[in-house]
Write a protein that holds these residues in place. Sequence first.
Motif, short mmCIF file in Angstrom:
data_model
loop_
_atom_site.label_atom_id
_atom_site.label_comp_id
_atom_site.label_asym_id
_atom_site.label_seq_id
_atom_site.Cartn_x
_atom_site.Cartn_y
_atom_site.Cartn_z
N PHE A 1 35.61 2.96 47.02
CA PHE A 1 35.66 1.94 48.06
C PHE A 1 37.11 1.51 48.31
CE2 PHE A 1 31.52 1.69 46.14
CZ PHE A 1 30.65 1.35 47.17
N LEU A 2 37.31 0.88 49.44
CA LEU A 2 38.54 0.14 49.67
C LEU A 2 38.27 -1.30 49.28
CD1 LEU A 2 41.46 0.12 50.76
CD2 LEU A 2 40.50 -0.58 52.97
N ALA A 3 38.95 -1.79 48.25
CA ALA A 3 38.81 -3.18 47.82
C ALA A 3 39.85 -4.01 48.53
CB ALA A 3 38.99 -3.29 46.31
N ILE A 4 39.42 -5.09 49.17
CA ILE A 4 40.33 -5.97 49.92
C ILE A 4 40.22 -7.37 49.34
CG2 ILE A 4 41.03 -6.83 52.18
CD1 ILE A 4 39.49 -4.53 53.44
N GLY A 5 41.36 -7.92 48.95
CA GLY A 5 41.40 -9.26 48.41
C GLY A 5 41.79 -10.27 49.47
N TYR A 6 41.03 -11.34 49.55
CA TYR A 6 41.28 -12.41 50.51
C TYR A 6 41.51 -13.73 49.79
CZ TYR A 6 39.63 -9.71 54.56
OH TYR A 6 39.49 -8.77 55.57
N ASP B 1 39.76 -20.43 47.01
CA ASP B 1 39.03 -19.40 46.28
C ASP B 1 39.57 -18.02 46.64
OD1 ASP B 1 37.30 -21.10 44.94
OD2 ASP B 1 35.75 -21.01 46.48
N GLU B 2 39.62 -17.15 45.63
CA GLU B 2 40.00 -15.76 45.85
C GLU B 2 38.72 -14.95 46.06
OE1 GLU B 2 42.16 -14.99 42.28
OE2 GLU B 2 44.02 -15.86 43.05
N GLN B 3 38.66 -14.23 47.16
CA GLN B 3 37.45 -13.49 47.52
C GLN B 3 37.75 -12.00 47.57
OE1 GLN B 3 34.74 -15.03 47.50
NE2 GLN B 3 35.10 -17.15 48.11
N MET B 4 36.68 -11.19 47.48
CA MET B 4 36.85 -9.75 47.47
C MET B 4 35.76 -9.08 48.28
SD MET B 4 37.28 -7.32 44.14
CE MET B 4 37.15 -5.55 44.22
N VAL B 5 36.14 -8.03 48.99
CA VAL B 5 35.17 -7.25 49.77
C VAL B 5 35.40 -5.78 49.46
CG1 VAL B 5 36.71 -7.25 51.77
CG2 VAL B 5 34.31 -6.75 52.10
N LEU B 6 34.31 -5.02 49.37
CA LEU B 6 34.38 -3.57 49.20
C LEU B 6 33.94 -2.91 50.50
CD1 LEU B 6 32.88 -3.03 45.63
CD2 LEU B 6 35.28 -3.27 46.29
N ILE C 1 24.89 1.47 50.43
CA ILE C 1 26.04 1.59 51.32
C ILE C 1 26.63 3.00 51.25
CG2 ILE C 1 28.45 0.84 51.61
CD1 ILE C 1 27.41 -2.03 50.90
N VAL C 2 26.73 3.53 50.04
CA VAL C 2 27.27 4.87 49.87
C VAL C 2 26.34 5.91 50.52
CG1 VAL C 2 27.86 6.65 48.18
CG2 VAL C 2 28.63 4.30 47.84
N ARG C 3 25.04 5.75 50.31
CA ARG C 3 24.09 6.67 50.95
C ARG C 3 24.19 6.62 52.46
NH1 ARG C 3 20.46 4.60 47.12
NH2 ARG C 3 19.48 3.33 48.76
N GLU C 4 24.40 5.41 52.99
CA GLU C 4 24.51 5.23 54.43
C GLU C 4 25.76 5.92 54.98
OE1 GLU C 4 23.08 3.05 58.02
OE2 GLU C 4 22.19 3.53 56.08
N GLY C 5 26.80 5.99 54.17
CA GLY C 5 28.04 6.61 54.60
C GLY C 5 29.07 5.64 55.11
N HIS C 6 28.67 4.40 55.34
CA HIS C 6 29.61 3.35 55.74
C HIS C 6 28.95 1.99 55.52
CE1 HIS C 6 27.12 3.81 59.35
NE2 HIS C 6 27.45 2.58 59.66
N GLY C 7 29.76 1.01 55.15
CA GLY C 7 29.21 -0.31 54.93
C GLY C 7 30.16 -1.22 54.19
N ILE C 8 29.68 -2.43 53.95
CA ILE C 8 30.53 -3.50 53.42
C ILE C 8 29.75 -4.30 52.38
CG2 ILE C 8 31.79 -5.62 54.01
CD1 ILE C 8 31.73 -4.52 56.96
N LEU C 9 30.42 -4.65 51.29
CA LEU C 9 29.88 -5.62 50.36
C LEU C 9 30.88 -6.75 50.23
CD1 LEU C 9 27.70 -5.31 47.34
CD2 LEU C 9 29.80 -6.65 47.06
N VAL C 10 30.49 -7.93 50.69
CA VAL C 10 31.31 -9.13 50.55
C VAL C 10 30.84 -9.85 49.28
CG1 VAL C 10 32.07 -11.30 51.58
CG2 VAL C 10 31.52 -9.34 53.06
N TYR C 11 31.74 -9.96 48.30
CA TYR C 11 31.38 -10.61 47.04
C TYR C 11 31.92 -12.04 47.09
CZ TYR C 11 30.32 -11.15 42.11
OH TYR C 11 29.78 -11.58 40.92
N LEU C 12 31.01 -13.00 47.15
CA LEU C 12 31.41 -14.39 47.38
C LEU C 12 31.52 -15.17 46.08
CD1 LEU C 12 29.39 -15.38 50.56
CD2 LEU C 12 31.83 -14.89 50.36
#
Length: 216
Positions: A32-37, A44-49, A91-102
């Motif tokens: 995944f591409l991990a993005i820190g916000y 709060d420090e947030q992360m999305v994959l 998400i991986v099976r789908e081939g594209h997607g997002i997980l926002v970890y709150l």
Amino acid sequence: MTESDGAFGGRVRPSGVERVVDVRLSTMHGEFLAIGYLDRESADEQMVLVYGDVEREGALTRVHSECLTGDVFGSKHCECGDQLAAALDAIVREGHGILVYLRGHEGRGIGLLAKLRAMKLQAEGMDTVEANLALGFPADARDYKVAADILHDLDVPSVRLLSNNPLKREALLRHGIKVTEQVPLLIAPREENLSYLWTKRERLDHYLPHLDGAVE
């Protein structure tokens, strides 16, 4: 290139989130591409994959509330850890997607120590809603504005939301996220969490049809 530069350009939007860093993250589910916000309002420090191309209609999206006991320690009291893993696999099976970890959503927004106190009350006979209320908290104190801000920052035109919670969908819609479909994320119940799941279904309106054959 600075830390805030990268595949998505490191922007700061008036919404209140600041994209700080992105980095490739290899996991047991996929790469995944991990993005820190940084949530500029709460600090709060947030992360999305992010997996694949998400700047397209109907990106499969999971907005996952932090649950230390379930996500990290594998607690059988809830289904959170199983849902997290299942969402990443989907998400991986789908081939594209997002997980926002709150982060900051522990115990439906009441915090870790309060959640542990609520779990103790549940062990003494209260359900999960009664326990939160007995401690002086709402049944669900979570806010999803930061999740919507992150999805706006990612330029996602619409999402297919992996969730059983209708309030989550309504919250994203309220904050301007187009939800084209709510996709159930059903995990087989365990003896240890069956009562908890029934409470979520009966008192919090979660879509859990797979409980129909289970005895509380």
